[in-house]
Write an enzyme that holds these catalytic residues in place. Structure first.
Site, PDB file in Angstrom:
ATOM      1  N   LYS A   1     -42.028  44.593  17.405  1.00 14.19           N
ATOM      2  CA  LYS A   1     -43.323  44.289  16.785  1.00 14.19           C
ATOM      3  C   LYS A   1     -44.339  44.082  17.905  1.00 14.19           C
ATOM      4  O   LYS A   1     -44.113  43.302  18.845  1.00 14.19           O
ATOM      5  CB  LYS A   1     -43.181  43.018  15.957  1.00 14.19           C
ATOM      6  CG  LYS A   1     -43.944  43.047  14.662  1.00 14.19           C
ATOM      7  CD  LYS A   1     -43.562  41.846  13.813  1.00 14.19           C
ATOM      8  CE  LYS A   1     -44.384  41.802  12.553  1.00 14.19           C
ATOM      9  NZ  LYS A   1     -44.203  40.541  11.843  1.00 14.19           N
ATOM     10  N   ILE A   2     -45.439  44.803  17.797  1.00 14.48           N
ATOM     11  CA  ILE A   2     -46.451  44.805  18.856  1.00 14.48           C
ATOM     12  C   ILE A   2     -47.807  44.474  18.217  1.00 14.48           C
ATOM     13  O   ILE A   2     -48.167  45.076  17.203  1.00 14.48           O
ATOM     14  CB  ILE A   2     -46.540  46.225  19.493  1.00 14.48           C
ATOM     15  CG1 ILE A   2     -45.207  46.648  20.126  1.00 14.48           C
ATOM     16  CG2 ILE A   2     -47.702  46.344  20.457  1.00 14.48           C
ATOM     17  CD1 ILE A   2     -44.930  46.093  21.499  1.00 14.48           C
TER      18      ILE A   2
END
Ligand code: G3P
Length: 215
Positions: free
Chosen positions: A83-84
């Site tokens: 997750k960015i």
């Protein structure tokens, strides 16, 4: 539509998996902070319960740091999706990780153009946060409609994870729009199964059955 659960709590994940509806899990640093233990161990345990994408968030702000974290997270299990956060550095990290075959979920999406950028950079998933938009008197589901339309216009295969879901109507609206995935807190999953008329119906069937038993 696929159902993900938005939690890092193993009991909740096991319970949701046991009802046969669980396609994946999303976590974030806040959710991890509520659980005991090393984040890496928590991610590993989740991946052993659920055979589907498990989002684990990178916390660096610079793209090199995110890439480094992403590589480490991806090593934990093949189910891990990194997750960015939706920033310029985040997009650079997504591009690099995609080139290395590591899947990403771009989070904290609050505008349709952010979603398009993330998809073009190579994100496997984008996460629009509907509840947090509703909180500031902006229609969160409208954002999902717009992203869905844009992705359809260009045959974009990046999947939409409707996140920051607060109640059952967010889930119903996700399904009506046709977005790919709803990531849902455990409490809302439980609410989804409930209807007062179901409970009332069970009560009256059981009451009537008592008479049959006494024949
Ligand atoms: O998946 C993102 C979600 O965890 C955020 O939810 O309720 O903190 O806005 P919330």
């Amino acid at each position: 539509m696929k159902f993900f659960i938005d939690t890092a709590n193993l009991d909740e994940i096991r319970e949701a998996a046991s009802i046969g509806i669980l396609d994946g899990v999303t976590t974030n640093p806040t959710l991890i902070s509520r659980e005991k233990g090393e984040p890496k161990e928590i991610f590993k345990a989740i991946c052993e319960i659920v055979d589907g994408p498990v989002s684990a968030e990178a916390v660096s702000l610079d793209w090199e740091g995110m890439v480094k974290e992403g590589r480490e997270l991806a090593k934990i299990h093949s189910n891990i999706v990194v997750k960015i956060p939706m920033t310029k550095d985040g997009l650079k990290a997504v591009k690099q990780l995609a080139e290395e075959g590591i899947r990403t979920n771009v989070t904290l999406i609050f505008s349709p153009i952010q979603a398009l950028l993330a998809a073009r950079a190579g994100a496997s998933f984008v996460s629009p946060f509907v509840g947090r938009l509703d909180d500031i008197a902006t229609e969160g589901m409208q954002l999902v409609e717009q992203i869905q339309q844009i992705f359809e216009n260009y045959d974009i295969t990046t999947e939409i994870i409707v996140a920051s879901i607060r109640h059952t109507m967010h889930v119903v609206e996700t399904a009506l729009i046709g977005a790919d995935i709803a990531t849902i807190p455990f409490k809302v999953i439980e609410q989804m199964m409930k209807h007062p008329l179901t409970d009332k119906g069970i009560d009256s069937f059981l009451k009537d059955w008592e008479q049959v038993k006494n024949r």
